[in-house]
Write a protein that holds these residues in place. Structure first.
Motif, short mmCIF file in Angstrom:
data_model
loop_
_atom_site.label_atom_id
_atom_site.label_comp_id
_atom_site.label_asym_id
_atom_site.label_seq_id
_atom_site.Cartn_x
_atom_site.Cartn_y
_atom_site.Cartn_z
N PHE A 87 0.78 -1.23 0.00
CA PHE A 87 0.00 0.00 0.00
C PHE A 87 0.82 1.29 0.00
CE2 PHE A 87 -2.71 -3.21 2.05
CZ PHE A 87 -3.83 -3.11 1.23
N ILE A 88 2.07 1.25 0.41
CA ILE A 88 2.83 2.49 0.55
C ILE A 88 3.84 2.69 -0.57
CG2 ILE A 88 4.47 3.74 2.03
CD1 ILE A 88 3.07 2.65 4.43
N LYS A 89 4.50 1.63 -0.99
CA LYS A 89 5.57 1.77 -1.96
C LYS A 89 5.08 1.85 -3.41
CE LYS A 89 9.12 -0.31 0.94
NZ LYS A 89 10.13 -1.37 1.09
N ASN A 90 3.78 1.63 -3.63
CA ASN A 90 3.28 1.80 -5.00
C ASN A 90 2.81 3.23 -5.21
OD1 ASN A 90 0.51 2.04 -4.05
ND2 ASN A 90 0.56 -0.17 -3.73
N LYS A 91 2.50 3.59 -6.43
CA LYS A 91 2.19 4.97 -6.78
C LYS A 91 0.87 5.44 -6.20
CE LYS A 91 4.79 4.87 -11.12
NZ LYS A 91 4.72 5.02 -12.60
N GLY B 212 -0.26 4.99 -3.28
CA GLY B 212 -0.25 4.97 -1.82
C GLY B 212 -0.02 6.32 -1.16
N ASP B 213 -0.22 7.42 -1.91
CA ASP B 213 0.08 8.75 -1.35
C ASP B 213 -0.77 9.08 -0.14
OD1 ASP B 213 2.00 9.13 -3.25
OD2 ASP B 213 0.73 10.27 -4.62
N LYS B 214 -2.07 8.78 -0.23
CA LYS B 214 -2.97 9.08 0.90
C LYS B 214 -2.59 8.27 2.13
CE LYS B 214 -7.01 10.49 -1.81
NZ LYS B 214 -8.44 10.22 -2.10
N ILE B 215 -2.26 7.01 1.90
CA ILE B 215 -1.88 6.15 3.03
C ILE B 215 -0.55 6.62 3.62
CG2 ILE B 215 -1.26 3.80 3.71
CD1 ILE B 215 -3.17 2.77 1.62
N LYS B 216 0.36 7.08 2.75
CA LYS B 216 1.64 7.60 3.23
C LYS B 216 1.42 8.79 4.15
CE LYS B 216 4.41 6.26 -0.79
NZ LYS B 216 5.16 6.77 -1.96
N ARG B 217 0.53 9.70 3.75
CA ARG B 217 0.27 10.88 4.57
C ARG B 217 -0.37 10.49 5.90
NH1 ARG B 217 -1.14 13.14 -0.57
NH2 ARG B 217 -3.36 12.69 -0.21
N LEU B 218 -1.28 9.51 5.84
CA LEU B 218 -1.92 9.05 7.06
C LEU B 218 -0.90 8.42 8.01
CD1 LEU B 218 -4.40 8.39 8.80
CD2 LEU B 218 -4.69 6.31 7.44
N MET B 219 -0.03 7.57 7.48
CA MET B 219 0.96 6.90 8.31
C MET B 219 1.97 7.89 8.89
SD MET B 219 -0.30 3.97 8.26
CE MET B 219 0.89 3.22 9.36
N LYS B 220 2.26 8.95 8.12
CA LYS B 220 3.18 9.97 8.61
C LYS B 220 2.57 10.71 9.80
CE LYS B 220 6.20 13.71 7.10
NZ LYS B 220 6.65 14.54 5.95
N ARG B 221 1.25 10.95 9.73
CA ARG B 221 0.56 11.60 10.85
C ARG B 221 0.60 10.71 12.09
NH1 ARG B 221 -5.19 13.94 9.18
NH2 ARG B 221 -5.03 14.58 11.38
N ILE B 222 0.44 9.40 11.87
CA ILE B 222 0.51 8.46 13.00
C ILE B 222 1.92 8.44 13.58
CG2 ILE B 222 0.30 6.04 13.67
CD1 ILE B 222 -1.87 5.78 11.51
N ASP B 223 2.93 8.46 12.69
CA ASP B 223 4.32 8.47 13.15
C ASP B 223 4.60 9.68 14.05
OD1 ASP B 223 4.77 6.23 11.63
OD2 ASP B 223 5.68 7.31 9.95
N ASN B 224 4.01 10.83 13.67
CA ASN B 224 4.34 12.08 14.34
C ASN B 224 3.40 12.44 15.50
OD1 ASN B 224 6.47 12.48 12.54
ND2 ASN B 224 5.16 13.54 11.07
N ILE B 225 2.44 11.59 15.80
CA ILE B 225 1.53 11.90 16.90
C ILE B 225 2.32 12.02 18.21
CG2 ILE B 225 1.02 9.48 17.40
CD1 ILE B 225 -1.85 10.34 18.08
N SER B 226 1.99 13.00 19.00
CA SER B 226 2.75 13.22 20.24
C SER B 226 2.38 12.17 21.28
CB SER B 226 2.47 14.62 20.78
OG SER B 226 1.11 14.73 21.18
N LEU B 227 3.27 11.99 22.23
CA LEU B 227 3.01 11.04 23.31
C LEU B 227 1.76 11.42 24.09
CD1 LEU B 227 3.86 8.69 25.21
CD2 LEU B 227 5.20 10.38 26.49
N SER B 228 1.61 12.71 24.37
CA SER B 228 0.45 13.16 25.14
C SER B 228 -0.86 12.92 24.38
CB SER B 228 0.59 14.65 25.49
OG SER B 228 0.77 15.44 24.33
N SER B 229 -0.85 13.16 23.07
CA SER B 229 -2.06 12.94 22.27
C SER B 229 -2.42 11.46 22.22
CB SER B 229 -1.87 13.47 20.85
OG SER B 229 -1.68 14.87 20.85
#
Length: 204
Positions: free
Chosen positions: A96-100, A102-119
């Motif tokens: 889902f991410i490495k194909n063309k 997968g842009d929406k999924i990439k953005r979603l996963m990046k948001r999950i990666d960057n979620i703060s500990l408190s959130s």
């Protein structure tokens, strides 16, 4: 209005009496089975974790029941996270991410990666947040396991207390809404504690 509240209270009182009789009849085995189901619920979202936590609270008491429920809840989250991180994450990225497309999924996963500990801690502290969804999303992301488990250990304290408290004192909560205010205060405490821990360990 008073008649309606009285009727609701009577129904809940009857349910509470029936539940207590049922728990007394199944004894310790019901509590042990509930511990296992609390763990499995972190993977299978359709299981009613509130019922299992209430069973444990009834069987072991509010203090020991709380610690047992908290340990098994966190254990289930860790197992679910580890399963998806070790067995499914690589397949998910290839599919889902490495194909063309997968842009929406990439953005979603990046948001999950960057979620703060408190959130994240606040998210899991909310009683109605499906634990399995959080575990799967975190497991498929690049979030560190240390950050994930820290958030679970903080947030699940308040989630477990909420369901144990509500499950064993549902009638009182209806009669005295101040108990629900305590839940809101606990969410605020979860936020403050996570901020302090994050500042000390720099987990974000």
């Amino acid at each position: 209005m008073n008649i309606l509240i009285g009727s609701i209270s009577e129904v809940i009182s009857n349910i509470s009496s029936y539940t207590e009789s049922f728990l007394n009849s199944i004894g310790i085995w019901g509590a042990i089975f509930s511990c296992l189901l609390i763990t499995v619920e972190s993977i299978l979202p359709f299981l009613p974790v509130c019922v299992f936590i209430t069973l444990v609270f009834y069987s072991f008491g509010s203090v020991l029941g709380f610690f047992i429920s908290w340990i098994f809840t966190c254990l289930g989250c860790f197992l679910s996270f580890t399963l998806f991180r070790s067995k499914i994450k690589n397949w998910f990225e290839r599919k889902f991410i490495k194909n063309k497309s997968g842009d929406k999924i990439k953005r979603l996963m990046k948001r999950i990666d960057n979620i703060s500990l408190s959130s994240l801690a606040i998210l899991v502290a909310i009683p109605f947040t499906p634990a399995s969804v959080v575990n799967v999303a975190a497991g498929l992301s690049n979030m560190s396991s240390k950050k994930f488990m820290t958030a679970m250990l903080i947030g699940k304290v308040f989630m477990v207390y909420f369901w144990g408290y509500i499950g064993t004192t549902l009638l009182e909560c209806l009669k005295h809404p101040v108990y629900l205010v305590r839940i809101a205060i606990m969410l605020i405490l979860a936020y403050i504690i996570s901020k302090i821990i994050n500042k000390h360990f720099n987990l974000d």
